[in-house]
Design a protein around this motif. Structure first.
Motif, PDB file in Angstrom:
ATOM      1  N   SER A 139      -9.017   9.312  -2.655  1.00  0.00           N
ATOM      2  CA  SER A 139      -7.704   8.741  -2.933  1.00  0.00           C
ATOM      3  C   SER A 139      -7.749   7.927  -4.216  1.00  0.00           C
ATOM      4  O   SER A 139      -8.813   7.503  -4.677  1.00  0.00           O
TER       5      SER A 139
ATOM      6  N   ASP B 137      -0.735   4.772  -1.079  1.00  0.00           N
ATOM      7  CA  ASP B 137      -1.859   5.492  -1.673  1.00  0.00           C
ATOM      8  C   ASP B 137      -1.571   6.985  -1.754  1.00  0.00           C
ATOM      9  O   ASP B 137      -0.751   7.525  -0.991  1.00  0.00           O
ATOM     10  N   VAL B 138      -2.249   7.659  -2.694  1.00  0.00           N
ATOM     11  CA  VAL B 138      -2.123   9.107  -2.835  1.00  0.00           C
ATOM     12  C   VAL B 138      -3.518   9.729  -2.828  1.00  0.00           C
ATOM     13  O   VAL B 138      -4.478   9.131  -3.319  1.00  0.00           O
ATOM     14  N   SER B 139      -3.619  10.936  -2.261  1.00  0.00           N
ATOM     15  CA  SER B 139      -4.916  11.589  -2.109  1.00  0.00           C
ATOM     16  C   SER B 139      -4.758  13.092  -2.252  1.00  0.00           C
ATOM     17  O   SER B 139      -3.715  13.657  -1.908  1.00  0.00           O
ATOM     18  N   ASP B 140      -5.823  13.717  -2.739  1.00  0.00           N
ATOM     19  CA  ASP B 140      -5.827  15.187  -2.800  1.00  0.00           C
ATOM     20  C   ASP B 140      -6.726  15.787  -1.730  1.00  0.00           C
ATOM     21  O   ASP B 140      -7.023  16.977  -1.742  1.00  0.00           O
TER      22      ASP B 140
ATOM     23  N   THR C 257       0.238   8.027   1.600  1.00  0.00           N
ATOM     24  CA  THR C 257       0.046   7.132   2.749  1.00  0.00           C
ATOM     25  C   THR C 257       0.778   5.825   2.519  1.00  0.00           C
ATOM     26  O   THR C 257       0.509   5.114   1.551  1.00  0.00           O
TER      27      THR C 257
ATOM     28  N   THR D 200       1.119   9.058   7.113  1.00  0.00           N
ATOM     29  CA  THR D 200       0.829   9.907   5.963  1.00  0.00           C
ATOM     30  C   THR D 200       1.825  11.043   5.905  1.00  0.00           C
ATOM     31  O   THR D 200       2.307  11.528   6.930  1.00  0.00           O
TER      32      THR D 200
ATOM     33  N   ASN E 231      -6.625   4.859  -4.668  1.00  0.00           N
ATOM     34  CA  ASN E 231      -7.089   3.494  -4.414  1.00  0.00           C
ATOM     35  C   ASN E 231      -8.601   3.428  -4.275  1.00  0.00           C
ATOM     36  O   ASN E 231      -9.236   2.460  -4.717  1.00  0.00           O
TER      37      ASN E 231
ATOM     38  N   THR F 276       0.824  -1.213   0.000  1.00  0.00           N
ATOM     39  CA  THR F 276       0.000   0.000   0.000  1.00  0.00           C
ATOM     40  C   THR F 276       0.856   1.260   0.000  1.00  0.00           C
ATOM     41  O   THR F 276       1.706   1.464   0.876  1.00  0.00           O
TER      42      THR F 276
ATOM     43  N   SER G  11      -9.915  13.327  -9.373  1.00  0.00           N
ATOM     44  CA  SER G  11     -10.440  13.130  -8.024  1.00  0.00           C
ATOM     45  C   SER G  11     -11.886  13.619  -7.941  1.00  0.00           C
ATOM     46  O   SER G  11     -12.378  14.319  -8.843  1.00  0.00           O
TER      47      SER G  11
END
Length: 751
Positions: A92, A85-88, A194, A261, A94, A83, A155
């Motif tokens: 995310s 993961d990327v998020s804005d 993350t 994170t 995933n 794992t 996103s």
């Protein structure tokens, strides 16, 4: 770009890449799988992390079994170590691949075949459409085991980001894996990365310890009831420009999973790369797995991703020197290489563990070791990878005492290996199933593999110290297992043959009797080879074992009283191959013609591989190729050419099927058979193919190729002394560094 779920290669000139352009939205997606022989990962459509659907992603390491707890052990699954993961902030990457709210959990659809506790969807995997994902592509590079996934992600907030993942387990460092993600945001703001060891993927373990430090997370887990522990350590590196205050302070995840994170500021069009270096170490190989894993991960991080990728490539390159080249059918070529790759993902020359039917891909069949290993998987390794083949046999050597105890418990001498074997080598078949008590041919199947290893390698020290003790113990078992009638004939009563529909118990299973007879003879020959005296009872009993024959139909009856019932899988036909029972071609043909139509259409995938090999032996290349098609096409799942156990589902990835399929090329079309003083070849080629080349075969210090073409077969000797080759009853010698050409047999259909 290839068609969605086509399983086709990447660039037109690259026959080593399996790819899909569909982000798990359409029918038929089965997630990719990779491993280095010590530990492995199934990689979902998102390219990292854990997914429940359409096939649960599992993360296995060799030897991590639960305790028996009064019943049987099971393979335990690790947290998802991939794992990243990327998020804005609005969602995310995933999460874009998860099913819609309220979607059902993964489960078999009606009509799917559940075998061994695993399942593989056939027509309608219950996965949601990837939301906000376009320009998607996922590739498995068979040359290196690297899985890459790239996409343009929009996103929920409407921000557009290009994402590229790469995951590989390092074959040169059997305790190390690498996960990297490169993100190119087309927006300005804060991106959150993350790193996690996601415990949603864990099965049958408890977490002993978990922790988070700047740039590093870890977990120590223990398999239920066995005391076997595994440590996972992840060291995360990001761009050097982000190493200042406020960028490398971990924020632990709130759900108990080891995770942190990292927030970073983005600029439109500026790529950012994050790489996690993962190590997995068990208590089988280290007294302090956590310290060992930490040292391995930190050292890998110091070496850097490019160095690890190059070392991994070189390690795989050494394995791929033993290639199988199929000319004239690009799809078949990819499937052959994929089959070889999946076998290699679950075995390693330094790992004394034996692969289960699903290898390290899942806990199918509880991760137990069956006859599948020695009969179906292992023969695909021996000709080109004897160093790995030996490590697989080490698993049985280490559990010989448990096999001796099993024989003694049943009132017999010698050793009886279990039908299902796990951590200790004790019988691990569920108590409700009769196979653990009655499917005793597995001991002979083990003996055949040990004898073949000796024939192929000529390693006398191994034979004396490891091979003969196993062969002799199996022979002692059979010598004490037989029942002698008034005429002095020996019978083996109350067994189940390989055909598991014949639960019985039955007397005189012809497969079991022939296998037992040959096991007794193997032991006698092995003793002679190392200058020891063989127990005279071995030869005496072998010569008196009954081999039933139906004179009316000219066939070998499956067992005493067999009346032509439907059978589950190959049984009697295997007398010809792999057992080489001394019988006429007419008897072999009669058995094949009688039993092939009586074999269940929905039986396991490896059966048709035997039918193909035996047809090739009989000289019918057309029928052999028909069965080659039958042995692969209904079982392969897109897009990464992985076998399921049955046409309707079953264990997945099914190494037993992959191994049987490979044997068609290694032993079927070549006619390769092992002898102590020579090899035997009987090449034949179906008209549908232009050629088959077996590269870097190994026999007793020689390294050679066999190149089969319609106008002749060339045997090239690369290293070692002259190679004795028998073909069509004639013995020839390939000179050192030279080659000879022998005739390719002409196909003679007999139908």
């Amino acid at each position: 770009m290839t068609a969605p779920n086509s399983g086709g290669p990447g660039p037109a000139d690259d026959a080593w890449v399996l790819a899909t352009d569909d982000p798990a939205a359409l029918v038929g997606y089965h997630p990719a799988f990779t491993g280095n022989g010590r530990f492995a990962a199934r990689v979902p459509a998102a390219g990292n992390g854990f997914a429940d659907t359409p096939v649960r992603t599992q993360f296995h390491v060799a030897g991590l079994y639960t305790g028996r707890d009064g019943s049987w052990s099971r393979k335990a699954s690790l947290p998802a170590w991939s794992t990243l993961d990327v998020s804005d902030g609005s969602g995310s990457f995933n999460a874009a691949f998860t099913g819609p709210p309220g979607a059902p959990e993964s489960a078999p659809d009606e009509g799917e075949l559940l075998i061994g506790g695993d399942w593989a969807p056939v027509t309608s995997p219950r996965a949601g459409t990837a939301r906000g994902v376009e320009r998607y592509r996922q590739c498995l590079d068979l040359h290196t085991g690297a899985i890459t996934t790239e996409a343009r992600w929009t996103s929920p907030a409407g921000r557009v980001t290009d994402v590229r993942y790469e995951v590989f387990t390092d074959r040169s460092r059997p305790y190390v894996a690498v996960v990297s993600v490169t993100v190119t945001p087309h927006w300005e703001g804060e991106l959150v990365v993350t790193d996690a060891l996601d415990e949603r993927a864990a099965l049958r373990i408890r977490t002993v310890e978990r922790g988070v430090d700047p740039g590093q997370i870890w977990a120590l887990v223990e398999a239920e009831g066995s005391g076997v522990t595994a440590a996972l350590v992840s060291v995360l590196h990001g761009p050097d420009s982000l190493r200042g205050p406020g960028h490398d302070t971990p924020v632990p995840a709130p759900d108990g999973t080891a995770a942190h994170t990292i927030p970073v500021r983005t600029s439109p069009g500026r790529p950012l790369t994050f790489t996690k270096y993962v190590s997995v170490v068990t208590s089988h190989t280290a007294d302090d797995p956590l310290s060992a894993a930490r040292a391995q991960a930190e050292e890998a991080a110091r070496e850097g991703r490019e160095r690890l990728a190059e070392d991994n490539r070189r390690a795989w390159q050494r394995e791929w020197e033993g290639d199988i080249v199929v000319r004239g059918d690009a799809l078949l070529q990819r499937r052959v290489r994929a089959s070889k790759f999946y076998l290699l993902t679950s075995v390693h020359e330094d790992s004394p563990w034996s692969p289960s039917p699903s290898g390290l891909s899942s806990d199918g069949y509880n991760g137990h070791v069956f006859w599948d290993t020695e009969t179906w998987i292992w023969p695909g390794l021996l000709p080109q990878h004897p160093h790995i083949a030996r490590s697989v046999l080490d698993y049985r050597v280490a559990r010989l005492d448990a096999a001796r105890d099993a024989a003694a418990t049943g009132g017999h001498r010698g050793a009886r290996f279990p039908w299902e074997s796990g951590l200790t080598g004790e019988e691990d078949t569920p108590e409700w199933a009769p196979f653990g008590r009655l499917e005793q041919h597995v001991s002979a199947d083990v003996a055949l593999a040990f004898w073949q290893y000796w024939l192929a390698t000529g390693d006398e020290h191994w034979l004396r110290t490891e091979g003969l003790p196993v062969l002799g113990a199996v022979a002692d078992f059979w010598a004490s297992r037989v029942t002698t009638d008034a005429e002095g004939r020996c019978h083996i009563n109350a067994v189940i043959p390989p055909d598991e529909y014949a639960v019985g118990p039955h007397d005189d299973s012809v497969y079991t009797n022939v296998a037992a007879r040959e096991s007794l003879r193997f032991a006698a020959r092995a003793a002679e080879a190392v200058g020891q005296s063989a127990d005279p009872q071995w030869a005496e009993v072998a010569n008196r074992i009954v081999v039933p024959l139906d004179e009316v139909h000219g066939i070998h009856p499956e067992f005493a009283g067999y009346k032509g019932q439907l059978i589950k899988q190959a049984d009697v036909v295997m007398l010809a191959y792999p057992w080489e029972n001394p019988q006429s071609a007419e008897a072999t043909r009669a058995d094949l013609e009688y039993y092939a139509p009586r074999t269940h259409e929905d039986g396991p995938s490896m059966t048709d591989s035997v039918h193909s090999i035996v047809h090739a032996e009989l000289g019918d290349a057309k029928a052999a190729f028909e069965y080659t098609r039958r042995s692969v096409e209904p079982f392969v799942r897109p897009p990464f050419e992985q076998f399921a156990e049955a046409r309707s589902g079953g264990a997945f990835t099914f190494l037993t099927g992959h191994g049987g399929f490979l044997q068609e090329f290694l032993y079927g079309y070549s006619g390769l058979r092992w002898r102590a003083d020579r090899i035997v070849l009987a090449p034949i080629l179906p008209t549908e193919l232009d050629g088959v080349a077996l590269q870097r075969l190994r026999w007793r210090g020689r390294v050679f190729d066999v190149d089969i073409r319609h106008d002749g077969t060339t045997v090239r000797l690369h290293t070692g002394g002259a190679l004795p080759v028998e073909t069509a009853g004639t013995l020839r010698h390939v000179p050192a560094g030279g080659e000879v050409t022998i005739a390719t047999r002409t196909s003679t259909p007999y139908r």
